[in-house]
Enzyme design. Sequence first.
Site, PDB file in Angstrom:
ATOM      1  N   ASP A   1      -5.158  -6.090   6.028  1.00  0.00           N
ATOM      2  CA  ASP A   1      -6.362  -5.384   5.661  1.00  0.00           C
ATOM      3  C   ASP A   1      -7.391  -6.635   5.244  1.00  0.00           C
ATOM      4  O   ASP A   1      -8.807  -6.552   5.733  1.00  0.00           O
ATOM      5  CB  ASP A   1      -6.134  -4.713   4.249  1.00  0.00           C
TER       6      ASP A   1
ATOM      7  N   LYS B   1       3.814 -14.576   3.052  1.00  0.00           N
ATOM      8  CA  LYS B   1       3.829 -15.656   1.974  1.00  0.00           C
ATOM      9  C   LYS B   1       5.376 -15.541   1.689  1.00  0.00           C
ATOM     10  O   LYS B   1       5.780 -15.424   0.526  1.00  0.00           O
ATOM     11  CB  LYS B   1       2.803 -14.579   0.925  1.00  0.00           C
TER      12      LYS B   1
ATOM     13  N   ASP C   1      -2.550 -18.383   3.161  1.00  0.00           N
ATOM     14  CA  ASP C   1      -3.477 -18.881   2.595  1.00  0.00           C
ATOM     15  C   ASP C   1      -3.789 -20.039   3.654  1.00  0.00           C
ATOM     16  O   ASP C   1      -5.134 -20.273   3.882  1.00  0.00           O
ATOM     17  CB  ASP C   1      -3.310 -19.485   1.076  1.00  0.00           C
TER      18      ASP C   1
ATOM     19  N   TYR D   1       0.644  -1.288   0.138  1.00  0.00           N
ATOM     20  CA  TYR D   1       0.241   0.007  -0.022  1.00  0.00           C
ATOM     21  C   TYR D   1       0.862   1.306  -0.014  1.00  0.00           C
ATOM     22  O   TYR D   1       0.454   2.400   0.337  1.00  0.00           O
ATOM     23  CB  TYR D   1      -1.015  -0.305   1.330  1.00  0.00           C
TER      24      TYR D   1
END
Length: 347
Positions: free
Chosen positions: A241, A184, A217, A135
């Site tokens: 988020d 990740k 995930d 972001y």
Amino acid sequence: MNQEESSAFSRRPKVSLIEGDGIGPEITSATLRIIEAAGGTIDWEPVSAGMSALESDARDPLPQATLDSVERNRLALKGPLATPLGGGFRSVNVALRQQFDLYANVRPARTIDGVPSRFSGVDIVLVRENTEGMYTGIEHYVDPRRTAAESIAVITRYGSERIVRFAFDYARAHGRKKVTLVHKANILKMTNGLFLEVGKQIAAEYDDISFEDLIVDATAMKLVLRPEDFDVIVTTNLFGDILSDLTAGLIGGLGVAPAANLGAGGCAMFEAVHGTAPDIAGKGLANPTGLLRSAVMLLEHVGQAEVAARIERGVRAALASAESRTRDLGGKADTAMYTRAIIANME
Ligand code: NAD
């Protein structure tokens, strides 16, 4: 400014109050009424932002007077803001976070009896990094025909260290036992690899809190299979988020979820995470729980924990009955009835 002099530690702290747009004024007025009835001692300093500020004499969605007020008080309570569309206006919420370096977004999600939800026994605090990651706004089209676009994620050692340390300090201060770092790093080997590497280093300094890391995930699946296994989660901006809305969903949705943005130099902004609800604005139907529970976090932050606990008891009792719940939660009450029910149930 030392701690004694700063507003957060005074017996009657001064707090910038941004009531916001749409349902903002209704839920703010209910929140202030409840805090007063609970014996909270706060000096509110009303300031404007969002659409209402743009349409006022200030002609600016984030007037300088509002920035000056937050700068002075270092504390703010904020209702939802409508960001004007077009005209190059940036999000006021993002601008406030950047201006005051509010790097930690804290979103507790705890099951509330009576609030319709598929899950029970949820008690998770999600800590989202608020300033970097995906972001940063560094994006461009690669050619004039816009056949492709690129967006750059920035993760720094400094940003990772302070957010992970924040999560561990939060866990320690709130008697929590475990921090799960979500990433990740198996695919994003450098950005998320750095976040994970730093996380492991910081975790080693806190031998009283257990630590695990989990791929995002797998986290999404586990959160809906066994949410009770999670305690404190710390993660990057984008994952935070998304997962914080997921955790809000586990306890009945954004309408009841509080949030705090905490930053450098002791600045703290507490906010409802839902929007301005234009469809019900001005009808007296809005549910003030999100803003009220954010104000409860503010009261705890300024050392008025007893007042906070009294309000939380009132909220839980009012939400337990369909007669006093608002319509978005399947109840029959309007804002005023729900507010009265909370006040009546505070002891
Ligand atoms: P929204 O959250 O305003 O509304 C979604 C739905 O939830 C609507 O049906 C609404 O009536 C309902 N709802 C939301 N809050 C409620 C409450 N407290 N009580 C009862 N019902 C409630 O989302 P949206 O419609 O996507 O956005 C409307 C505006 O809000 C947009 O201008 C958007 O930019 C802004 N927004 C602001 C924030 C913020 O300031 N933090 C967050 C999200 C959206």
